[in-house]
Write a protein that holds these residues in place. Structure first.
Motif, PDB file in Angstrom:
ATOM      1  N   HIS A  52      -0.662   1.695   4.996  1.00 40.15           N
ATOM      2  CA  HIS A  52      -1.069   0.322   5.292  1.00 40.15           C
ATOM      3  C   HIS A  52      -2.591   0.275   5.176  1.00 40.15           C
ATOM      4  CE1 HIS A  52       2.985  -0.570   6.777  1.00 40.15           C
ATOM      5  NE2 HIS A  52       2.923   0.595   7.403  1.00 40.15           N
ATOM      6  N   THR A  53      -3.097  -0.671   4.403  1.00 33.36           N
ATOM      7  CA  THR A  53      -4.518  -0.696   4.063  1.00 33.36           C
ATOM      8  C   THR A  53      -5.177  -1.971   4.566  1.00 33.36           C
ATOM      9  OG1 THR A  53      -4.012   0.552   2.051  1.00 33.36           O
ATOM     10  CG2 THR A  53      -6.171  -0.499   2.164  1.00 33.36           C
ATOM     11  N   SER A  54      -6.393  -1.831   5.082  1.00 35.01           N
ATOM     12  CA  SER A  54      -7.195  -2.990   5.480  1.00 35.01           C
ATOM     13  C   SER A  54      -8.639  -2.746   5.072  1.00 35.01           C
ATOM     14  CB  SER A  54      -7.098  -3.237   6.989  1.00 35.01           C
ATOM     15  OG  SER A  54      -7.529  -2.104   7.716  1.00 35.01           O
ATOM     16  N   ILE A  55      -9.381  -3.833   4.834  1.00 35.66           N
ATOM     17  CA  ILE A  55     -10.782  -3.740   4.440  1.00 35.66           C
ATOM     18  C   ILE A  55     -11.594  -4.678   5.324  1.00 35.66           C
ATOM     19  CG2 ILE A  55     -10.460  -5.478   2.627  1.00 35.66           C
ATOM     20  CD1 ILE A  55     -12.618  -4.093   1.001  1.00 35.66           C
ATOM     21  N   TYR A  56     -12.723  -4.207   5.803  1.00 37.55           N
ATOM     22  CA  TYR A  56     -13.545  -5.038   6.676  1.00 37.55           C
ATOM     23  C   TYR A  56     -14.995  -4.571   6.619  1.00 37.55           C
ATOM     24  CZ  TYR A  56     -12.450  -1.120   9.827  1.00 37.55           C
ATOM     25  OH  TYR A  56     -12.268   0.124  10.369  1.00 37.55           O
ATOM     26  N   LEU A  57     -15.886  -5.415   7.155  1.00 39.63           N
ATOM     27  CA  LEU A  57     -17.319  -5.150   7.150  1.00 39.63           C
ATOM     28  C   LEU A  57     -17.744  -4.468   8.439  1.00 39.63           C
ATOM     29  CD1 LEU A  57     -18.363  -8.609   5.762  1.00 39.63           C
ATOM     30  CD2 LEU A  57     -18.960  -6.463   4.649  1.00 39.63           C
ATOM     31  N   LYS A  58     -18.721  -3.592   8.338  1.00 38.59           N
ATOM     32  CA  LYS A  58     -19.268  -2.961   9.533  1.00 38.59           C
ATOM     33  C   LYS A  58     -20.114  -3.955  10.324  1.00 38.59           C
ATOM     34  CE  LYS A  58     -22.230   0.828  11.102  1.00 38.59           C
ATOM     35  NZ  LYS A  58     -23.099   1.959  10.692  1.00 38.59           N
ATOM     36  N   THR A  71      -4.042  -3.046  -3.095  1.00 38.57           N
ATOM     37  CA  THR A  71      -5.420  -3.487  -3.279  1.00 38.57           C
ATOM     38  C   THR A  71      -5.755  -4.558  -2.253  1.00 38.57           C
ATOM     39  OG1 THR A  71      -5.405  -3.009  -5.659  1.00 38.57           O
ATOM     40  CG2 THR A  71      -7.075  -4.543  -4.860  1.00 38.57           C
ATOM     41  N   LYS A  72      -6.854  -4.353  -1.536  1.00 35.28           N
ATOM     42  CA  LYS A  72      -7.356  -5.332  -0.583  1.00 35.28           C
ATOM     43  C   LYS A  72      -8.700  -5.854  -1.093  1.00 35.28           C
ATOM     44  CE  LYS A  72      -3.938  -4.924   2.258  1.00 35.28           C
ATOM     45  NZ  LYS A  72      -2.988  -6.030   2.498  1.00 35.28           N
TER      46      LYS A  72
END
Length: 244
Positions: free
Chosen positions: A113-119, A201-202
């Motif tokens: 399970h993939t997620s993308i986020y900003l620091k 792809t996220k």
């Protein structure tokens, strides 16, 4: 590789001690995790506590790596690497034997399970970090790639080690350092055997909301009309007084 042997050991440790503030006996439960695995060409030996890695064997550099912070009294792992080398020799021997006996059975698999986020919050022109978090997958082998505006990125990327979870699956993080520009599109793509050739792809769009000028314009127009109304009323009042 034809087959991967993986052994995960979970052990509950109960540590007794005294509370610093209350001077009373307390009991703290921790979970030890040891992962030992191999394929025809690779090996993995890791020791952790409470889902945090403490030590792993780096067979390429031929040494053990302590991954805990530098505490006042750091932990030591004497002879761990030498023991890992011996265990890997036995593991690969078992792997070759079992591959013949079971004729390379299909491996157990869990899809990631993939997620993308900003620091940090986005500020145009200010360096930031994108984080791609992949979790819940097995076996611990996958690839992560980055793109910006559909172009592959190879610089500014880091990749953590595989980190075990309590359920036997794994986590991994990949980070990308970047300087955001309005309209940029970033993507993180994960490929794992359980995805059966359909990578995840996220996508993250860099969209910085600009302050709206509408309210200020309306307030300015309203104020101007109000002042004109006051001026016109005053002029009419003066003319009326002159007529009298």
């Amino acid at each position: 590789p034809k087959i991967m042997l993986m052994r995960t050991l979970h052990m509950v440790l109960e540590l007794g001690g005294f509370g610093f503030y209350y001077a009373q006996c307390i009991s703290v439960v921790h979970e030890y995790v040891g992962i030992h695995g191999c394929s025809e060409t690779d090996g993995e030996d890791m020791h952790g506590l409470d889902e945090e890695e403490m030590w792993h064997a780096d067979f390429n550099q031929k040494r053990g790596v302590v991954t805990l912070p530098d505490f006042a009294n750091p932990l030591e792992f004497p002879q761990y690497y030498e023991t890992s080398v011996i265990e890997m020799t036995g593991c690969k021997s078992d792997e070759a034997f079992l591959s013949k006996v079971f004729k390379s059975p299909p491996p157990e698999m869990d899809a990631p399970h993939t997620s993308i986020y900003l620091k940090d919050d986005v500020e145009l022109g200010v360096q930031n970090t994108l984080i791609c978090h992949v979790t819940g997958f097995y076996p611990p082998s996958l690839s992560i790639s980055w793109t910006v505006n559909n172009a592959n990125v190879t610089e500014g990327i880091s990749l953590s080690r595989y980190r075990p979870r309590a359920d036997g699956s794994f986590n991994i993080f990949s980070t990308l350092k970047f300087t955001p520009a309005e309209g940029d599109i970033y993507s993180c793509t994960v490929n794992h055997i359980a995805l059966q050739g359909q990578p995840q792809t996220k996508i993250l769009d860099i969209d910085v909301a600009l302050p709206s000028v509408g309210p200020a314009v309306f307030c300015g127009v309203g104020l101007t009309l109000g002042l004109l109304g006051v001026a016109a009323g005053t002029l009419l009042l003066i003319k009326g007084n002159n007529c009298n």
